[in-house]
Design a protein around this motif. Structure first.
Motif: not given
Ligand SMILES: [Zn+2]
Ligand SMILES: [Zn+2]
Length: 222
Positions: A26, A147, A141, A145
């Motif tokens: 992440m 992904r 995500g 954050w």
């Protein structure tokens, strides 16, 4: 993921225990931090290199609890973690070497535990089979954050990518390396290549013999 605990007594690790697990890499929305997210459990919680488990169900108990499935999980062997990486749910993950500590529950093939330090990140192959050398965004995500997924330069294409070294820096220097042994297909291919070649040569030889017979027949006519 690893069966029921084989022991029910509460235990606490006296020394950190090494384990292996799979996680999604992440990147924070502002691009200044890297972390990891769980694959099945704790998908919406991003953890740092050093982290304490919190109940993923929002319960007040200390994690891990026998009444709940929360806590960090790891497997005892690298081979089991690599085997798990073949499961479709776990593809596009990275393999983490971790040191587990604190309260824990022991399973046949792994641990569920309270505290974790990530000591190494192993990056496998791109979905196309080439070694993955760069992280790109997946478009998925959780709040704050994004992904990432590790891909090869060809599959990254024009997308902006984060090198393994840059991801390592954002983790505070935890090594991020290619998992070089993750080449089972190549190993199989090498082993299979010899019999395949032998079969082709045998077939070719049979055809040449047939051609030779026909040539001989033609030559004998004259
Ligand atoms: Zn819980
Ligand atoms: Zn690729």
């Amino acid at each position: 993921m690893a069966g029921w605990p084989v022991r029910t007594r509460k235990e606490r690790l006296t020394a950190p225990l090494r384990g292996y697990k799979l996680a999604h890499p992440m990147l924070s929305a502002d691009g200044t931090r890297a972390g990891f997210a769980g694959v099945i459990l704790g998908r919406s919680t991003v953890y740092d290199v050093v982290a304490d488990a919190k109940c993923a169900q929002g319960e007040r108990h200390k994690s891990p609890s026998r009444l709940c499935d929360c806590g960090f999980y790891c497997l005892h062997t690298l081979a089991d973690a690599r085997a798990l990486a073949c499961d479709p749910d776990y593809c596009y993950t990275v393999l983490l070497d971790v040191a587990a500590s604190g309260r824990f529950l022991r399973y046949e093939r792994g641990l569920r535990y309270a505290r974790q330090r990530v000591s190494r990140v192993r990056v496998g192959r791109c979905a196309c089979g080439q070694p993955a050398t760069v992280f790109v965004e997946t478009g998925s995500g959780t709040v704050g954050w994004r992904r990432l997924v590790a891909v090869c330069p060809a599959c990254a294409g024009p997308r902006p990518g984060l090198s393994l070294a840059a991801f390592s820096r954002l983790l505070g220097g935890v090594p991020v390396e290619s998992d070089e042994t993750d080449s089972s297909l190549e190993q199989v291919a090498d082993q299979e290549l010899v019999p395949v070649l032998a079969a082709e040569i045998a077939l070719l030889q049979a055809r040449l013999d047939e051609v030779q017979r026909q040539l001989d027949r033609l030559a004998n006519r004259h």
